[in-house]
Design a protein around this motif. Structure first.
Motif, short mmCIF file in Angstrom:
data_model
loop_
_atom_site.label_atom_id
_atom_site.label_comp_id
_atom_site.label_asym_id
_atom_site.label_seq_id
_atom_site.Cartn_x
_atom_site.Cartn_y
_atom_site.Cartn_z
N VAL A 1 0.86 -1.19 0.00
CA VAL A 1 0.00 0.00 0.00
C VAL A 1 0.90 1.24 0.00
O VAL A 1 1.81 1.36 0.81
N LYS A 2 0.60 2.13 -0.92
CA LYS A 2 1.48 3.27 -1.16
C LYS A 2 1.38 4.35 -0.08
O LYS A 2 0.28 4.82 0.22
N PRO A 3 2.53 4.76 0.45
CA PRO A 3 2.54 5.91 1.36
C PRO A 3 2.45 7.19 0.53
O PRO A 3 3.24 7.39 -0.39
N LEU A 4 1.49 8.03 0.86
CA LEU A 4 1.26 9.21 0.02
C LEU A 4 1.93 10.47 0.55
O LEU A 4 2.65 11.15 -0.17
N GLU A 5 1.64 10.78 1.82
CA GLU A 5 2.14 12.05 2.34
C GLU A 5 2.36 11.97 3.83
O GLU A 5 1.87 11.06 4.50
N ILE B 1 10.49 8.05 3.26
CA ILE B 1 9.48 8.56 4.19
C ILE B 1 10.14 9.47 5.23
O ILE B 1 9.61 10.53 5.59
N ILE B 2 11.31 9.07 5.71
CA ILE B 2 12.03 9.93 6.68
C ILE B 2 12.37 11.27 6.04
O ILE B 2 12.23 12.32 6.68
N ASP B 3 12.81 11.25 4.79
CA ASP B 3 13.07 12.52 4.09
C ASP B 3 11.83 13.42 4.10
O ASP B 3 11.93 14.63 4.38
N ALA B 4 10.67 12.83 3.82
CA ALA B 4 9.43 13.62 3.81
C ALA B 4 9.12 14.15 5.21
O ALA B 4 8.62 15.26 5.37
N CYS B 5 9.44 13.35 6.23
CA CYS B 5 9.23 13.80 7.62
C CYS B 5 10.06 15.06 7.89
O CYS B 5 9.56 16.04 8.44
N VAL C 1 5.38 11.90 -0.12
CA VAL C 1 6.49 10.94 -0.10
C VAL C 1 6.95 10.78 -1.54
O VAL C 1 6.17 10.40 -2.42
N ASP C 2 8.21 11.07 -1.77
CA ASP C 2 8.73 11.09 -3.13
C ASP C 2 9.48 9.78 -3.42
O ASP C 2 10.59 9.57 -2.93
N LEU C 3 8.83 8.89 -4.18
CA LEU C 3 9.43 7.58 -4.49
C LEU C 3 9.78 7.52 -5.97
O LEU C 3 8.91 7.76 -6.82
N PHE C 4 11.02 7.15 -6.31
CA PHE C 4 11.39 7.12 -7.73
C PHE C 4 10.64 6.01 -8.47
O PHE C 4 10.45 6.04 -9.67
N GLU C 5 10.18 5.03 -7.72
CA GLU C 5 9.48 3.89 -8.32
C GLU C 5 8.62 3.22 -7.26
O GLU C 5 9.11 2.99 -6.15
N TRP C 6 7.38 2.92 -7.56
CA TRP C 6 6.51 2.24 -6.60
C TRP C 6 6.26 0.81 -7.05
O TRP C 6 5.78 0.58 -8.16
N ARG C 7 6.60 -0.15 -6.22
CA ARG C 7 6.50 -1.55 -6.62
C ARG C 7 5.27 -2.27 -6.05
O ARG C 7 5.16 -3.48 -6.15
#
Lengths: 397, 397, 397, 397
Positions: B192-196, B326-330, B342-348
């Motif tokens: 499940v994708k973390p969004l923000e 996620i820590i970066d976004a925190c 949450v900035d992910l280069f790729e979501w699997r």
């Protein structure tokens, strides 16, 4: 690395195998025996055990295996162990060791005559909490031990033979009391002699000949009392708690029902949340790792490390014998309604230990009874006059 | 059976070795590296490790070992892992994977390019309680997950580098938050994708540049909220608790302070009863088996079974990357004081999951809000009129 | 001895009357009002109240009564209080004071203009545990307060008007958050100014317009963070817990689910064991004395003693106003997704309090970060060099 | 509204007055007696009591007071109560009623001859948890009661006379056991006859003549066993727990040490956090409202409501007599080391109650021993053949 012959495919055989075959342990159940060939076969398949058989002697004498594990109903322990003696093979036996003290003594004498390694599989003396608590007691943090309580209670066992005292040796006392007795010994000191026993046992609920509920007090030479409470009538899961009280401290252990794991479920699914919970909805209290919480992995580690290092494990058949002798005294006391001595053919621990009060001098004329810091910062003393025995109180700054 | 090169001899290296070398496990730390040769030597002696060295490359390339375990300070992870890539050797890395998301991404891309096995050593996703709780959640017993809370708090770490954010990547968020984030993902579903993210972080007590206390909310695509609470200012030991709330159930886990083990001691001896207790007298709450309670044995079992079976372990470097992102976004949110994506280069994982209310029809004209059994046996209903939105109550027998 | 006019016969009116009419207290509900005459009559009969009416003004102006208790739905508070102002009668109002901050301010200004006694019935600031915990915090045993957490969660309220935000002012935040906010203020210091708020609120489960789940952080001038967690989606009963973390200590309170009262029942009878339990079989956790655990008796004692002694009670309408203003900021933050200031028309507490780290000198050149006693009896120090900011560790005997 | 003469200004007199003078109760201590005039004076000043005296007879005969409360050391109860008989005044007496059963009988016969109201101040039968638990038991939720356990243990009493068995009647058994016995009776049914007693008592630590530790089993006519555990040697505060086990349920109560209130303090201040805690740093477990947790307010409410309504209170001097008689049997059993009958001059409850197993038919040929739902959804039955007594198991869908 050791290979085992496992005798018995019941619940306890499953727990043993689960413990040995998990967590990338190096040892292996290699041959499994059941009187029902089909059960042996299924068990072997389930646990990836190379060999199975319905011939007990063949299983014991398997030249590939190093150790025999007896996980059979109580009335079959002696026969199996005697075969292991004959085969000259190390033997580990589940609890209780025997149907009674006499049989236990006979077993003990046979394994000692045969000179084989013997380990008594009293898992609850090996739970991680119990091991750490024993260490704390040994460090002196609790002072002199005055009392232990060990309680094991649940709604009753899963196999028919448990309920028949000819096959099991008794009821809840034999099934659960053997654990409690050995836990008490572990805290009080296994080298401290059990002197006498007072026991109440009754059949309150179940239509059986054996007791389904019992309470006993075991008095040790130091004056320490070990209290055991066992029941097959308990509702709410499995109650597995120990307490220790000493002159300097207190310990409380809960192994099963309140371990920091709490679940509420509306019962949305039919799935079992927790197996011994008596319920599949409402508040449930699962255990994280059941076999670990019950002490199996640490028990087998001690057994096999001891075997490899030619040492005695923490729990030997002598311990099993002492436990059976104490249970015998319990039954006698339940019948005579008075304290009964523990009858041991040989005591291998300390003798002549001191019991009773260590009087502490407060000054020349007084013994100290109690010292207490009060809310106002002062200290209140309770003193006994040496000469008159009179008790006086005194407040000092 | 696997042989390890262990990089690092600090507390975490000790925990790993203690876990691997106990309970008759078959795997073995075979070569240990520390920049301080003397430390490597002592460590090797203490844990019976055949080889030691102060040359990291040599340790990694040791032809006798199968797997490299990175147990170094955070700022050294990348260097060590890249060497393992070069050596083409399986690598396991302690938490957090990297100083930040960009570095984690680089590490991930390198191990994938090198095609080596990689495992992220997030032990708290493997505690026995967590594993069983995840199973309960997956069985549906708690319904749809709405909220998780993971809390880790203690009085601060034991080595100097943790306190320097250039070497560690941050403060309590990096040190403890990485655990909490992954525990939350494990319950909500790792696909499940973390969004923000919304995060508060502050330096309340310690004279350092990094935060010593932080709280964050992570919003997932299903609408589930994962709450994390981390502190280096907590008094009273180590607070390690998780909670899960779903439409059909609730879970509460306590891994450390209240696990059914309670000791009172007057302080009669000088001996330590419990190491992280901040006190050696009064009521103390030891843990039975520390490494087991923290998940190490089950974690290594999964890692090595997966390696042998050519499978992915539960926790890979991709998970480590997601956690770092996620820590970066925190940190960004703590600075901007608003929710940050949450900035992910790729979501699997999965995409396009549904969030929000599932309206339940009561009848043609009403939605059901709540149904409640009352003490008098009747049932009280809270209903919403579909047409008007008006809320009405109704009592039925 | 005081006589009351009670407005409202719902659950909260019942709790108030039960509290006042038990334990041989001297005060008395003397006149009860409900818009439904029949309800007023039944309520009066049940609780032996001399008078009842469906005329609110008449009830308020009853010359026999000394105090008006407003136990009405939120949207009726203002009307009732303004009538009490007109009647010049002491007034106690249930929580929350008003639908929002503006209305609360208007109410506050009116009662102050009228010069009447006003008490805010925030019972959870008066539970015996909370009162003692506040005393412990004030004694300094926990040091400087860094964080509080207050959690209130259950499966949703019992009356229709709660679910309609036009009548209630909002959802779980208004219903439960008002408690949590005031509990946090009580621990941090009611004279410490709330500065800003970050809030997440969502409607996850129930088909309503208001939020059924919310989390907020309130930042105070000292840097302390007050965390509140409220939900109408919780399963398993009523979760009512508070925590406090300070530089020298920690407090954990459980008011409802785990208070040392545990029951297992097979469900043999149909009788209710515990009313808010969501279940009538399995493990249940009743509370000994519900009204006492919820703070009602101690609250009324403070209110009436204060009234008789011409003093301010602990909780006044100014407190109710502050709470409403904080809730307003929560809703704003939930909408803007950023921290929002708490907007107070007048602050009656301290101003200009210090926040942030108190640096502690270790010696001339170093600040102390952490001091830790180690198992070997030595002391480990974490130090920061004043000049360079470098962090070093040091072990001393 | 009632006015009291209070005899005695010790700890228990303080608790009684604190309970009666708080929470705006209508009743009042009006005259206080102590043999030390100065103590009476100070006590009166502290609690705003109008009159004080060092003349017991004068205090008892005070025409302004309605009820005499005996809060004196045990050896003075009889003298005070006989004076109240003479004065024809209602009398409430603290626990235990008398030094022994014979004295208790004499007291009982005198108050009944005098026809005065008499209440036995057994507060622990009135704690809010106990009251609710008794209600649960009476509702049938726990089925037939099989066992109760009541445990009271702390480091010993605060006044010198307690330690001298000539003045107190005995040691921990008299001081604490009286509570435990009555709690057991309350759960088993106060109309169920206690038949016989087995007791161990020893002086393990304190240099006194009385026992500082004792355990007893009391057998009731229904076969239920009431277990009591008392100690003056306990470390860690005050251990006050009860358990009940029945055929359909289980209850566990903790009144003091684990009630959902937990505090850790570094010991930053010198102030007392909790008075009976044996420690002022580390983890402490205060109680929210001490007098309420110990049952005093509910006890006085029952006493005074009963007095006003011409009813018997829950606890009368007959109950005090039964408790003393059971304690006598305990001492006898401790000496003879066997079960001893409870010798009651008159039994006022039920006679001829049934004990033992209620056999449940499974079918014509079998009794049911146990029924268990298994993880696979099937049901496992344990059955006993009526004819042969053989036990068989059976699995059904």
């Amino acid at each position: 690395m050791k290979k085992f012959t496992l005798l018995g495919t019941g619940l306890i055989g499953q727990f043993y195998t689960m413990s040995l075959h998990s967590q990338r342990r190096q040892d292996l159940v290699y041959n499994v025996f059941s009187t029902h060939r089909e059960k042996a076969k299924d068990f072997a398949a389930k646990w990836k055990i190379p060999r199975f058989t319905d011939n007990m002697q063949e299983a014991i004498e398997d030249p590939e295996t190093d150790v025999v594990i007896v996980a059979l109903p109580n009335y079959l322990h002696k026969e199996a162990i005697l075969m292991a003696c004959k085969a000259g093979k190390a033997v580990l036996c589940t609890k209780p060791l025997a149907l009674n003290g006499d049989e236990a003594r006979e077993i003990l004498e046979e394994v000692e005559k045969a000179g084989i390694f013997h380990g008594y599989l009293e898992d609850l003396a090996y739970t991680p909490k119990t091991l750490k608590a024993i260490e704390i007691v040994k460090s002196g943090s609790c002072g002199r031990i005055l009392w232990t309580k060990s309680r094991e209670a649940h709604p009753g066992p899963h196999s028919a033979w448990f309920w028949d005292k000819k096959l099991s040796g008794g009821g809840a006392l034999v099934d659960l009391g053997c654990h409690c007795i050995e836990i008490g010994r572990s805290f009080i000191g296994k080298d401290v002699k059990p002197l006498e026993v007072m026991c109440w046992a009754d059949t309150q609920v179940k239509p059986i000949d054996a007791e389904d509920h019992a309470i006993a007090l075991i008095k040790y030479e130091t004056g320490a009392i070990s209290q055991i409470e066992v029941s097959w009538n308990f509702r709410g899961g499995m109650d597995l708690r120990d307490e220790v009280s000493g002159t300097e401290g207190t310990i409380r252990l809960d192994h099963w029902l309140r371990t920091g794991f709490e679940v509420f479920t509306s019962g949305a699914t039919d799935k079992y949340v927790s197996e011994k919970a008596e319920s599949d909805a409402g508040w449930l209290f699962p255990v994280g790792d059941e076999v670990h919480s019950l002490g199996y992995p640490d028990m087998f580690t001690d057994m096999l490390d001891s075997l490899e290092n030619n040492m005695e494990p923490k729990e030997t058949f002598y311990d099993g014998y002492v436990v059976n002798a104490i249970i015998d005294a319990c039954y006698k006391s339940a019948a005579t309604k008075q304290w009964e001595p523990v009858d041991l053919f040989e005591w291998r621990g300390k003798e002549g230990l001191h019991s009773g009060v260590d009087q502490v001098d407060y000054d020349e004329k007084h013994f100290l009874i109690k010292k207490e810091k009060m809310p106002d910062g002062k200290t209140k003393l309770m003193l006994k006059e040496k000469l008159t025995g009179k008790i006086v109180q005194k407040v000092i700054d």
